[in-house]
Design an enzyme around this catalytic site. Structure first.
Site, mmCIF file in Angstrom:
data_model
loop_
_atom_site.group_PDB
_atom_site.id
_atom_site.type_symbol
_atom_site.label_atom_id
_atom_site.label_comp_id
_atom_site.label_asym_id
_atom_site.label_seq_id
_atom_site.Cartn_x
_atom_site.Cartn_y
_atom_site.Cartn_z
ATOM 1 N N HIS A 81 8.416 19.128 13.364
ATOM 2 C CA HIS A 81 8.808 17.928 12.870
ATOM 3 C C HIS A 81 9.200 17.910 11.253
ATOM 4 C CE1 HIS A 81 7.423 15.890 16.172
ATOM 5 N NE2 HIS A 81 6.239 15.745 15.820
ATOM 6 N N HIS A 127 8.014 8.155 15.702
ATOM 7 C CA HIS A 127 6.858 8.906 16.214
ATOM 8 C C HIS A 127 5.574 7.739 16.171
ATOM 9 C CE1 HIS A 127 3.736 11.955 16.877
ATOM 10 N NE2 HIS A 127 4.659 12.693 16.750
ATOM 11 N N GLU A 165 8.442 9.855 22.203
ATOM 12 C CA GLU A 165 9.355 10.083 21.239
ATOM 13 C C GLU A 165 10.746 10.508 21.810
ATOM 14 O OE1 GLU A 165 7.127 13.460 18.907
ATOM 15 O OE2 GLU A 165 5.407 12.702 20.303
#
Length: 339
Positions: free
Chosen positions: A98, A173, A305
């Site tokens: 991420h 997210h 996601e």
């Protein structure tokens, strides 16, 4: 309205009378989303915190934020682009996850536009510098949250690679619990995913490069199933990328998933133009103190996601996530609520 440059992070409100979102400049994060059920009863359907402090202290497991420059995992935190090898921070076992140690979820975004009226919106912007978290090139990212219809939230993200080719893969997210953020696990939620294939993973949750059918496996949600029905057949729980390959299209977006809470019939239909979607069942959430005294436990939320495929930068057979200088990355999603 004139651009407002980032100073102290703050939480802004976006409302159209039917649904109300609170979105922070820290990470362009949805901290609260009030959505009605069939009787008009409102519930906050996203996990999060009452104040910005826990987000800023790193207590949040990516609750509600936009992640990047590259969402999901990059194997060994390394990739080669145009003959140059790049090394990223390792923050997830042997992988980079991420965006690294200080991804887009851990910075203050500027508010560059706010609109009221029938279609209220907020546009956030962030400039990621060349070399930030190890990534090449300057990138300017914009994210616009808008309330298009009475119970529809839309997110449009775009990013321009200014001077070097670079991987870009943004994801939203949010952890969803359609019974309300404080109502315990989501294993009774039913889900349907318009993906006939997944990208299976190795012991470090990195895709092997294969694309395999879900038919006759616990990953088959091409018809509606309860999340908890077969979760014990998946070691650790669901945390897998689905290939979005069989949804209807609407306004250039394809149907990715339908999530439904049986207790109140509240339903979320998600539409996107992304090739993949990580279905994650909050397997690593463990007694986190959230909003209004709620304690979030394992499986308290569901992440949907939409994204480019994980580790695509190292998998030539996956859709490319490389954006060339001057080109624009675009990624939209539509969250439609009904009951």
């Amino acid at each position: 309205m004139a651009a407002k440059l980032a100073k102290e992070p703050e939480i802004l409100e976006l409302s159209n009378g039917s649904i109300t979102a609170k979105i922070a400049t820290w990470g362009a994060t949805i901290t609260s989303l009030l959505v009605p059920d069939a009787h008009g009863n409102l519930a906050d359907v996203v996990l999060g915190f009452d104040t910005l402090e826990p987000y800023m202290k790193g207590i949040s497991p990516y609750f509600g934020c936009i992640v990047g420059r590259v969402a999901n995992r990059i194997k060994d935190g390394k990739f080669t682009l145009n003959g140059v090898e790049y090394s990223l921070a390792i923050n997830n076992g042997p992988n980079s996850l991420h965006g690294g140690l200080k991804g887009f979820d851990k910075v203050v975004w500027d508010v560059v536009e706010r609109k009221g009226g029938e279609c209220p919106s907020i546009t956030f912007q962030y400039h990621s510098k060349d070399g930030e978290e190890g990534y090449p090139g300057d990138v300017t990212i914009r994210a616009t949250y808008s309330l298009r219809h009475s119970t529809t939230l839309r997110l449009d993200m775009e990013a321009v690679a200014e001077n070097k080719a670079t991987p870009i893969n943004l994801a939203q997210h949010t952890y969803w619990n359609l019974a309300g953020h404080n109502s315990g696990h989501t294993l009774d939620h039913s889900i349907q995913i318009w993906g006939k294939h997944i990208t299976p993973v190795d012991e470090n949750t990195i895709p092997t490069g294969e694309i395999v059918p879900v038919k006759d496996t616990p990953f088959d949600f091409t018809t509606e199933h309860k999340i908890g029905a077969r979760i014990n057949d998946v070691p650790g729980g669901y945390d897998h990328n689905y290939v979005l390959d069989c949804g209807d299209e609407k306004n250039g977006l394809k149907h990715a998933v339908k999530l439904k809470d049986p207790s109140n019939s509240r339903t979320l239909d998600l539409w996107t133009d992304a090739p993949g979607m990580q279905f994650y069942t909050a397997n690593y959430v463990d007694s986190i103190s959230g909003k209004s005294g709620a304690v979030y436990v394992k499986h308290s939320g569901v992440c949907l996601e939409t994204q480019g495929f994980p580790n695509a930068i190292n998998q030539p057979n996956f859709p490319s996530v490389v954006v060339q200088p001057g080109d624009k990355y675009k990624h939209s999603m539509l969250f439609e609520f009904s009951a």
